[in-house]
Structures are given as C-alpha cells and as structure tokens.
Scaffold this motif. Structure first.
Motif, mmCIF file in Angstrom:
data_model
loop_
_atom_site.group_PDB
_atom_site.id
_atom_site.type_symbol
_atom_site.label_atom_id
_atom_site.label_comp_id
_atom_site.label_asym_id
_atom_site.label_seq_id
_atom_site.Cartn_x
_atom_site.Cartn_y
_atom_site.Cartn_z
ATOM 1 N N TRP A 68 0.842 -1.189 0.000
ATOM 2 C CA TRP A 68 0.000 0.000 0.000
ATOM 3 C C TRP A 68 0.879 1.241 0.000
ATOM 4 O O TRP A 68 1.846 1.327 0.767
ATOM 5 C CB TRP A 68 -0.905 0.033 1.236
ATOM 6 C CG TRP A 68 -1.808 -1.148 1.373
ATOM 7 C CD1 TRP A 68 -1.512 -2.338 1.979
ATOM 8 C CD2 TRP A 68 -3.150 -1.265 0.896
ATOM 9 N NE1 TRP A 68 -2.598 -3.195 1.903
ATOM 10 C CE2 TRP A 68 -3.617 -2.557 1.246
ATOM 11 C CE3 TRP A 68 -4.005 -0.403 0.204
ATOM 12 C CZ2 TRP A 68 -4.887 -3.009 0.937
ATOM 13 C CZ3 TRP A 68 -5.279 -0.854 -0.110
ATOM 14 C CH2 TRP A 68 -5.715 -2.132 0.248
ATOM 15 N N VAL A 70 0.301 5.506 0.207
ATOM 16 C CA VAL A 70 -0.749 6.478 0.509
ATOM 17 C C VAL A 70 -0.213 7.907 0.415
ATOM 18 O O VAL A 70 0.851 8.218 0.959
ATOM 19 C CB VAL A 70 -1.338 6.250 1.911
ATOM 20 C CG1 VAL A 70 -2.443 7.258 2.203
ATOM 21 C CG2 VAL A 70 -1.867 4.825 2.051
ATOM 22 N N ALA A 79 -9.950 6.054 1.887
ATOM 23 C CA ALA A 79 -9.102 6.387 0.745
ATOM 24 C C ALA A 79 -9.774 6.054 -0.582
ATOM 25 O O ALA A 79 -10.616 5.148 -0.672
ATOM 26 C CB ALA A 79 -7.782 5.643 0.844
ATOM 27 N N VAL A 81 -8.664 4.335 -3.702
ATOM 28 C CA VAL A 81 -7.567 3.408 -3.978
ATOM 29 C C VAL A 81 -7.585 3.008 -5.452
ATOM 30 O O VAL A 81 -8.644 2.696 -6.004
ATOM 31 C CB VAL A 81 -7.665 2.158 -3.084
ATOM 32 C CG1 VAL A 81 -6.511 1.205 -3.363
ATOM 33 C CG2 VAL A 81 -7.686 2.546 -1.605
ATOM 34 N N GLY A 83 -5.395 0.410 -8.174
ATOM 35 C CA GLY A 83 -4.359 -0.610 -8.187
ATOM 36 C C GLY A 83 -4.739 -1.877 -8.894
ATOM 37 O O GLY A 83 -5.808 -1.987 -9.507
ATOM 38 N N ALA A 123 -4.502 6.428 -2.729
ATOM 39 C CA ALA A 123 -3.630 5.287 -2.447
ATOM 40 C C ALA A 123 -3.514 4.378 -3.652
ATOM 41 O O ALA A 123 -4.434 4.276 -4.469
ATOM 42 C CB ALA A 123 -4.164 4.500 -1.248
ATOM 43 N N PHE A 124 -2.366 3.733 -3.764
ATOM 44 C CA PHE A 124 -2.232 2.644 -4.722
ATOM 45 C C PHE A 124 -2.058 1.347 -3.943
ATOM 46 O O PHE A 124 -1.605 1.346 -2.791
ATOM 47 C CB PHE A 124 -1.051 2.870 -5.672
ATOM 48 C CG PHE A 124 0.231 2.193 -5.245
ATOM 49 C CD1 PHE A 124 0.548 0.916 -5.689
ATOM 50 C CD2 PHE A 124 1.115 2.828 -4.381
ATOM 51 C CE1 PHE A 124 1.712 0.282 -5.278
ATOM 52 C CE2 PHE A 124 2.282 2.212 -3.970
ATOM 53 C CZ PHE A 124 2.586 0.934 -4.425
ATOM 54 N N VAL A 125 -2.422 0.246 -4.572
ATOM 55 C CA VAL A 125 -2.209 -1.064 -3.974
ATOM 56 C C VAL A 125 -1.731 -2.033 -5.043
ATOM 57 O O VAL A 125 -2.161 -1.970 -6.194
ATOM 58 C CB VAL A 125 -3.496 -1.609 -3.301
ATOM 59 C CG1 VAL A 125 -4.617 -1.816 -4.322
ATOM 60 C CG2 VAL A 125 -3.222 -2.919 -2.561
ATOM 61 N N LYS A 184 -10.337 -4.968 5.505
ATOM 62 C CA LYS A 184 -10.731 -3.577 5.346
ATOM 63 C C LYS A 184 -12.233 -3.492 5.091
ATOM 64 O O LYS A 184 -12.865 -4.476 4.695
ATOM 65 C CB LYS A 184 -9.948 -2.911 4.214
ATOM 66 C CG LYS A 184 -8.454 -2.793 4.515
ATOM 67 C CD LYS A 184 -7.752 -1.894 3.542
ATOM 68 C CE LYS A 184 -6.260 -1.831 3.827
ATOM 69 N NZ LYS A 184 -5.963 -1.251 5.156
ATOM 70 N N ILE A 189 -11.728 2.006 2.604
ATOM 71 C CA ILE A 189 -11.639 2.234 1.159
ATOM 72 C C ILE A 189 -12.962 2.822 0.694
ATOM 73 O O ILE A 189 -13.978 2.132 0.620
ATOM 74 C CB ILE A 189 -11.340 0.926 0.404
ATOM 75 C CG1 ILE A 189 -10.012 0.321 0.882
ATOM 76 C CG2 ILE A 189 -11.307 1.178 -1.100
ATOM 77 C CD1 ILE A 189 -9.675 -1.011 0.230
ATOM 78 N N PHE A 192 -12.683 2.090 -5.087
ATOM 79 C CA PHE A 192 -11.555 1.369 -5.674
ATOM 80 C C PHE A 192 -11.685 1.391 -7.184
ATOM 81 O O PHE A 192 -12.774 1.172 -7.739
ATOM 82 C CB PHE A 192 -11.519 -0.075 -5.166
ATOM 83 C CG PHE A 192 -10.453 -0.919 -5.827
ATOM 84 C CD1 PHE A 192 -9.114 -0.720 -5.525
ATOM 85 C CD2 PHE A 192 -10.786 -1.899 -6.746
ATOM 86 C CE1 PHE A 192 -8.123 -1.490 -6.126
ATOM 87 C CE2 PHE A 192 -9.805 -2.673 -7.357
ATOM 88 C CZ PHE A 192 -8.471 -2.477 -7.042
#
Length: 430
Positions: A68, A70, A79, A81, A83, A123-125, A184, A189, A192
């Motif tokens: 993660w 952020v 967030a 997100v 990804g 954020a990226f995941v 989560k 989140i 997404f």
C-alpha cells in the motif's frame, strides 16, 4: 481532450518505468515469469516500494504482503484506492497486472505534481498473488482484504513442494499471525478503481479504446468422473466396449456444440484438465476424470447452460453404457461494479470525448473481491490480437493514455462527490 484540472500524461516517464519494471522476471525469450513467492516477485516488490517512496507516498506492507502506498488527504476519511497486481502467470506477459499498478502510481503522482489538493487520501495497492500460483491460492491478497479467506486456511497452506505459505509471506514482508489486521471495510476504502488489459478482442474488434466493466463474471466448476470398463485393448470387440475416454470425448464436444448454438459473447465454457485411468496403450480406459468450467456475467444463464450440458451428458453416457458422477468445486457468483462509480467513469469519458463500450469481464480480477464490500469500478484497454498470459501480450500506448485521463478524471470526481456520510451509509454491493 483533457478536462480542467486533469494533469498531462507523462508518456516518456511512464514508458521508461514500464520498461524497467518489465525487466524483472523476464525470460530469455521475452516472457515474464514472476509468480508469487519467487525471487522475481520479491524484486518487483522492492522496485514498487522504492518508487512509491520516491514520489512521496507513505508505504506499508500488510500481513499477507499487499503493498500500500498512501498520499494523505486534507480529511481523515476512507481512501480512494487505485491498483491491481504485480505477479504473473508462468511465462506470461508484461501488461497483465503491472499496467494497473504502475498507472495507479502515475495518476496519484501526476495529480500531486499538478497542484491538486485531494480531500480523501489517494492510495495505490499491489495485491499479493492475484494469479494462480504453487500455493493454489489465487487472488490471495484481495480475498484477504475482503474477509473471504481465513487465517486457519492460510497458516495450513503449502506449495506443491511443501514450502509453507507462511515462509513466502514472511519473505514478502507480511506476517500471517497478524492476519486479523488485513481486513478492510468501506470506511477504509471509499472507492476502488482498477485498470487492466481486456485479455480478449471485444474492444479491438470494434475499434473502441476503453471498456467500462459493468461486472465480473461468475465462475462455476464441476469435477466429472466417467466410469466405464477397463479391458484388454486387443481382445475386446468394439460392440463389447464401454470406453470412458471416448464417452468423455463426446461429452466434451457436446459442450462445444452447445456453446456454438448459444452464441453468447458473455458465456463461455472450458474443459482444461483431464485424467485417463489407467492410461495405458493396451487397456481400454475404464475411467476418465475432467473439470468443466462455465463463466458468465449472468448466473441464470450459467446455470441454464450447465443444465443443458448435463442433459446432453445423460444421453451420451446412457447410449455408450457408461456412468458418470459429479463433484461441484466452485459456484462463485457474478460481481457487479458499483453503479455510482460506473456513472463517474461514463461522465469522465463523455467529458474527454473518448468512445467506450460497457462490457462484463470474463476473467476474474482483484476488483471482484473489493467490490463485495465497497464501491469499485474497472476499466479495460484493448489487448492487441486478444493476446494475454503469453509473451505476445501488448496494448497500444494511445489506449493507455486514454485510460490515464479517465482514471485521473474519475479520481477527482470521486474525491469531490464522496462525503464522509456517503462512505458510512452507502449500500454495499453483494
């Protein structure tokens, strides 16, 4: 083409990073071999974490090894997100997974560089083990985040050579003994987004640069065992034979015949594994085992097609004097993407004047599981020749550029539209 406040796509920077990342796990013939738990997987993780820190994100690795990054927002809220995953199938391609991860970092970095002040954290995941792997736990990271795996199952898991999953997760920076911390919710989140290559030819055939995923297909699997009679291959007359392999062959062809008759782009079936017993040249096969997989965006269609297959199987086995048994393996329902995220993507595409096609994904993705508890949306870019899971996998930079602008526009729109009250009270997808 760009909407106000949307930064310019840094093409050269993105291509330079993409080429560098594609060297990790590259084979002599240009394929990518980066399965979860491999040295290449670990090298890819280190590369991504180093880049995320360089662009100003705080980076962490959760208990199953998800990475993660952020960029804090002005408010302490869930967030937004973006990804995908960084692992590959054995001898796969460069784009499946990494395109979505590298684009997530690029969108967030470009927004920050443009002076955009985000309310929500961005954020990226990069999810752990999205692809099938030696531990037989695909989408491990996203399923864990969604609460669809148990600590007990993971602690007991090992690969085909007996290597414990705990060892591989530890090497990736995780700790399965802290598994409870992975889960989560929609409070964590708020939304997404996942970018992925289509892995088919629906977009390319129509000349359309972007696909908006309306849902991810359901998958139904059964293990079939056909039982005939093993006997001497030389002395048993044709009229006296009860050949399990020949009966199975006709059953498999019946699946193909039914698919052709149904002629539905969002329904497909595959027989991808087969065992013949006793599998000897001089013995009529007495048993034959195989797996039937059916995928579709509409589970009612999946079940009707399954029933049509077994109706055909009944007739074939009765006529050939063999029997068959069924063992259901998987009944995973189709997962819709969030309607409000789809609307945001449609609005972004309209504002950018980019043609698009709404379509269901016929492959599974991490977004399947994230959509089970919060808003999720997904974009496809065309795959040249429909190639995927092979070294020939390729997508055009022009289509990737379109995807950047759509994702950046959507991130801005979601950041503006999602209030704290929305995050707490929105209806979760099921």
């Amino acid at each position: 083409m760009r909407q106000r406040r949307v930064p310019t796509f840094p093409t050269e920077r993105f291509l330079r990073r993409f080429a560098s990342f594609s060297e990790i796990g590259q084979t002599e013939d240009g394929a990518i071999h980066r399965p979860f738990g491999s040295d290449a997987d670990l090298a890819a993780r280190a590369w991504l974490m180093r880049l995320a820190k360089e662009v100003g994100m705080s980076v962490s690795v959760d208990a199953v090894g998800n990475i993660w990054g952020v960029l804090p927002g002005k408010a302490d809220t869930g967030a937004i997100v973006i990804g995908s995953h960084h692992d590959s199938v054995p001898n796969g391609g460069r784009f499946d997974g990494p395109l979505g991860v590298l684009m997530a970092i690029e969108v967030i970095q470009s927004l920050a560089e443009s002076g955009y002040e985000n309310e929500h954290p961005l954020a990226f995941v990069s999810f752990t083990a999205e692809e099938p792997n030696p531990f037989d736990l695909s989408t491990l990271g996203s399923r864990s985040v969604a609460g669809r795996l148990t600590q007990e199952k993971l602690l007991a898991a090992a690969d085909w050579n007996g290597r414990p999953l705990t060892e591989a997760v530890d090497a990736a920076g995780g700790d399965l003994h802290a598994f409870a911390t992975v889960r989560k919710t929609a409070d964590d989140i708020a939304a997404f987004l996942e970018l992925h290559i289509e892995q088919g030819r629906r977009l390319e055939t129509r000349g359309i640069p972007i696909g908006v995923v309306t849902g991810i297909c359901g998958i139904y699997r059964e293990w079939i065992r056909v039982t005939g009679e093993a006997n001497h291959a030389g002395t048993t007359r044709q009229a006296d034979r009860h050949d399990a392999l020949l009966a199975s062959s006709e059953m498999l062809l019946a699946v193909e015949r039914l698919l052709t008759a149904w002629d539905d782009d969002e329904l497909i079936a595959t027989i991808g594994r087969l065992n013949v017993i006793p599998n000897a040249m001089n013995i009529i096969p007495g048993e034959c085992e195989w797996g039937l997989e059916i995928r579709g965006g509409d589970m009612d269609k999946v079940y009707r097609f399954r029933d049509a297959c077994f109706e055909a199987f009944d007739e074939i086995t009765a006529r050939r004097g063999v029997e068959y048994g069924r063992q259901p393996l998987l009944d995973q329902g189709a997962q819709p993407m969030a309607a409000d995220v789809i609307d945001v993507l449609h609005d972004a595409l309209a504002g950018l004047a980019i043609p698009y096609l709404d379509l269901a994904s016929m492959a599974g993705h991490d977004a399947t599981h994230i959509a089970s508890f919060t808003r999720a949306g997904m974009l496809f870019v065309p795959s040249i020749g429909g190639k995927s899971h092979c070294k020939e996998e390729e997508s055009r930079i022009e289509d990737i550029e379109h995807a950047f602008y759509v994702l950046a526009s959507a991130a801005i729109a979601l950041d503006s539209k999602l209030t704290s009250a929305d995050e707490v009270t929105h209806e979760e997808t099921v």
